[in-house]
Every structure is written in structure tokens, then in C-alpha cells.
Design an enzyme around this catalytic site. Structure first.
Site, PDB file in Angstrom:
ATOM      1  N   LYS A 186       0.830  -1.211   0.000  1.00 14.28           N
ATOM      2  CA  LYS A 186       0.000   0.000   0.000  1.00 14.28           C
ATOM      3  C   LYS A 186       0.868   1.266   0.000  1.00 14.28           C
ATOM      4  CE  LYS A 186      -3.524  -2.484  -0.392  1.00 14.28           C
ATOM      5  NZ  LYS A 186      -4.621  -3.015   0.368  1.00 14.28           N
TER       6      LYS A 186
HETATM    7  C1  PLP Z   1      -5.639  -4.042   0.755  1.00 13.86           C
HETATM    8  C2  PLP Z   1      -7.068  -3.699   0.756  1.00 13.86           C
HETATM    9  C3  PLP Z   1      -7.882  -3.911   1.866  1.00 13.86           C
HETATM   10  C4  PLP Z   1      -7.424  -4.670   3.077  1.00 13.86           C
HETATM   11  O1  PLP Z   1      -6.290  -4.134   3.657  1.00 13.86           O
HETATM   12  P1  PLP Z   1      -5.529  -4.956   4.817  1.00 13.86           P
HETATM   13  O2  PLP Z   1      -4.776  -3.910   5.549  1.00 13.86           O
HETATM   14  O3  PLP Z   1      -4.623  -5.916   4.090  1.00 13.86           O
HETATM   15  O4  PLP Z   1      -6.533  -5.652   5.621  1.00 13.86           O
HETATM   16  C5  PLP Z   1      -9.192  -3.483   1.826  1.00 13.86           C
HETATM   17  N1  PLP Z   1      -9.688  -2.874   0.733  1.00 13.86           N
HETATM   18  C6  PLP Z   1      -8.940  -2.666  -0.362  1.00 13.86           C
HETATM   19  C7  PLP Z   1      -9.552  -1.963  -1.523  1.00 13.86           C
HETATM   20  C8  PLP Z   1      -7.610  -3.081  -0.398  1.00 13.86           C
HETATM   21  O5  PLP Z   1      -6.882  -2.918  -1.506  1.00 13.86           O
END
Ligand code: PLP
Length: 396
Positions: A194
Site C-alpha cells: 500500500k
Molecule cells: C488491501 C485492501 C484492503 C485490506 O487491507 P488490509 O490492511 O490488508 O486488511 C481493503 N480494501 C482494499 C480496496 C484493499 O486494496
């Protein structure tokens, strides 16, 4: 095989000596889990996205947990009617399963034409059809903000709170503020790929004090006082009460220290990605077998999602991306729509025909590497392999 053996990973985190030192300092301090680093990270994060606004930021162990806590705060799974959330099929699976964990359901609204984001017109249609929707959950796909004016207006009109899945949206800044602070609750992710990363983790933001209190209690076993306060306040350290059957979603200080370093670099990381995006755009623009990613105000450019024009090529998206992978380019798909997942399909009776826009976007698109540490050589390789693949399979 490629003449050029360089492998280009899909994504690598931007970790430096600051992060290494910060983590070491926490380890040496003797306090590893939630404590003053995480509290400082929450404060700094609230300041970063909220500015002058009174905004509370709650760190959690993942965005998935954050979404579940936000939905719980909006009443999903509570009372006689568990209710449902309304979201897009074009998102990561946990946007929807977070509701399932609470015993809630999911209603889906298709994406807007030629967009990866949910369509407000479809949202209103579904709000009229389903009276038990307890939250609207738009997702800012790739960091491009959804039409939040329209979505928040619908939320007010139908009396349904808006939870932004802002997992991709740091720093997606619009005239009205950061995406993730425009609805009632916003949830960011710090997962490894991310925009800023702590390995695992997430942040919930809200201006609503009632939601904040509920989420803060539910994040830690339903306990009425946090552990760091237990060891520093006047009440006996062993004394606490449990006021609800909460979860275990707290965020440790080791990761808090990473988050503080990463937040400081957030803008710089964005600018590095933006430079690569400009290079990609300028190199890809002249080829009619490619369609550039949608852009608009406040795009954080978390992902670079290309689309092929099926009329111009005699290979499909899967064949195209298989060639890229063979040539050593890491690619990904964002996302396999939920109507293609067995559990969601069977539980909610989903059919691809009901989501023509999401289905079409998925069939034609793929995500290519976009991360701050990419070298010129890597960027060059990605561009030249994609262009060559298109030219080699062009319909004349
Ligand atoms: C990565 C992601 C999540 C979940 O994130 P985590 O921190 O891994 O639980 C939720 N929504 C979207 C759109 C994502 O890309």
C-alpha cells in the site's frame, strides 16, 4: 526469453535506515505492543489527514479489521436485523467479508462506465430496493477518489452512513479534504504493497465521537480502558471492565514506529510515483491498443491500471499479461470482481450480467509495477515490453 534478464517486481516497500533505527529503538525500549509510538502515530496521522478538523484516528492491525469495526459501529450485525452494507463488486474481498464476519449481508452496485469506482446512480437504485442497508462503502480504487459529493448526498438523503474504504487513498487530496475523511468513517491500509506501509496495519478516521468510542472499545476485547493507560493511571493496574464482546485488533508499537517514518515520507513517495506515471502516460499515449488509467482530482496514484483495446489485438488480457510475466515483469489484477468468487456468488446470488461495467473493466485491465524505488532501467523495461507485446499482436 528476454534479452534483458532484469526482473521487475510488482511492488517493493520503501524502507530506509530511518525505519531500521526506529524499529530497533522500540525493540530496545522493552515496550513492543500498543503504546506511545502507536499513540503518536495516531496523533500525527489525524493531523496529516484532518488538519484543523477534529478528527480521531484509531490504529488497527489491518484495514480489514478497521472495516469490520467501522461496520459494527454503524450497526451491522446488531439488534434484531443484522442489515447489509452496500459496496462495489470491484474491490478486495475484505471490503465485503468484513460485513459477513458481523453476520451482516452485502448488496452490490456496479461501477460507473469506464471507471473502476462505484456508480452513484447504481447506489441510489440499490438504496431504494433494500431498506436494511446500514452503510454505503465506496472504495477509492487505485487512489482515485469516488464521487464523494454524490455519495455523501445519497447517504444523507437515505439516512445511511458512508464508510470509505481508503486502502489505496493516501494521499488522495481533494478540495474538500483527504479521501478517507469525506464520509462518516474512513479506513486506510498499511499492508506491504500500500502507499505507506508497516507490513500489516490500518487506520480508522472519524469525526464522530460515538463511532470513535465504540470502535476503540471493540478494537480491544470490549475493555473499557486501554492497556497503556492501565499501567499509568491512578486506578489499580489490574482493574478493568468488559462492556461488549470485542475483538483483538490493536496495532503494536514496532509497527507504529514504522508508520511514523512512512507518514513523513508520504508526499515524497507520492511524488515519486507521480513521476513514473507521467513517464508511463507519455510513452503509452500514442498506442491505440492501450487505454491509460482514468485520472481526476486528488488521485494518489497507488496503482497504474492499464486496459487493452480488444478490437486492436488478437490476444486477450490473460495472454497479454502472461507474456509480460514471462519477460520478467511482475503484474497484478485489481480486482477479481466478487461475482466471480464462489462464496459471494452463491451467498448473494450474484451474476456477472448484473455488473456489466465491472465485468468489462476486469476482462481488459491489468496493473503494472508502480513503486518509488523503481530504477530508470526497470521503468524502461516495463514500457518497452508492453509496447513490443502490443505491436507483435496488433490486428492490421
Ligand atoms: C488491501 C485492501 C484492503 C485490506 O487491507 P488490509 O490492511 O490488508 O486488511 C481493503 N480494501 C482494499 C480496496 C484493499 O486494496
Amino acid at each position: 526469453m528476454s534479452k534483458n534478464n532484469l526482473f521487475v517486481p510488482f511492488s517493493l516497500p520503501a524502507m530506509g535506515p530511518e525505519e531500521e533505527e526506529a524499529v530497533l529503538a522500540v525493540i530496545r525500549s522493552g515496550w513492543l505492543t500498543t503504546g506511545k509510538e502507536t499513540l503518536a502515530f495516531e496523533k500525527e496521522f489525524a493531523q496529516y489527514v484532518g488538519g484543523e478538523n477534529e478528527l480521531q484516528a484509531l490504529a488497527v492491525n489491518s484495514a480489514s479489521s478497521g472495516l469490520m469495526l467501522a461496520m459494527d459501529a454503524c450497526g451491522v450485525g446488531q439488534g434484531d436485523e443484522p442489515g447489509k452494507i452496500l459496496t462495489t463488486p470491484y474491490t478486495f474481498i475484505s471490503t465485503a467479508t468484513s460485513s459477513c464476519h458481523l453476520g451482516g449481508g452485502v448488496v452490490y452496485a456496479d461501477t460507473a462506465p469506464d471507471s473502476y469506482n462505484i456508480d452513484p446512480v447504481q447506489i441510489e437504485k440499490k438504496l431504494k430496493e433494500h431498506k436494511d442497508i446500514k452503510a454505503i462503502v465506496p472504495v477509492h480504487i487505485a487512489g482515485l477518489p469516488c464521487d464523494m459529493d454524490a455519495i455523501c448526498d445519497l447517504g444523507k438523503k437515505y439516512g445511511v452512513p458512508v464508510i470509505e474504504d481508503a486502502a489505496h487513498a493516501l494521499p488522495s487530496k481533494t478540495k474538500k479534504g483527504f479521501a478517507g475523511t469525506l464520509g462518516d468513517i474512513g479506513v486506510y491500509s498499511f499492508y506491504a504493497t500500500k502507499p505507506i506501509c508497516t507490513a500489516e496495519g490500518g487506520m480508522i478516521c472519524t469525526k464522530n465521537a460515538d463511532y470513535a468510542e465504540r470502535m476503540s472499545i471493540m478494537r480491544m476485547h470490549g475493555i473499557d480502558r486501554p492497556v497503556w493507560n492501565r499501567y499509568t493511571s491512578d486506578r489499580a493496574s489490574w482493574e478493568y471492565d468488559v462492556v461488549a464482546p470485542g475483538y483483538k485488533c490493536n496495532f503494536p508499537d514496532i509497527l507504529g514506529s514504522l508508520g511514523r517514518c512512512q507518514l513523513k515520507k508520504c508526499q515524497e513517495l507520492f511524488e515519486s510515483r507521480k513521476k513514473i506515471v507521467e513517464l508511463y502516460n507519455s510513452r503509452f499515449a500514442e498506442y491505440d491498443f492501450l487505454q491509460l488509467p482514468p485520472d481526476g482530482e486528488g488521485n494518489a496514484w497507488h496503482l497504474y491500471m492499464l486496459r487493452i483495446d480488444p478490437e486492436k489485438l488478437h490476444i486477450n488480457r490473460n495472454e497479454f499479461t502472461a507474456i509480460l510475466q514471462e519477460e520478467g515483469i511482475g503484474i497484478s489484477m485489481h480486482f477479481i470482481p466478487h461475482f466471480r468468487m464462489t462464496y459471494m456468488k452463491e451467498t448473494f446470488g450474484l451474476k456477472p450480467e448484473d455488473f456489466p461495467n465491472a465485468e468489462k473493466q476486469f476482462e481488459l485491465s491489468f496493473t503494472i509495477p508502480l513503486w518509488p524505488g523503481m530504477t530508470e532501467e526497470m521503468i524502461d523495461k516495463v514500457v518497452s515490453v508492453i509496447i513490443k507485446t502490443g505491436k507483435d499482436h496488433y490486428v492490421c
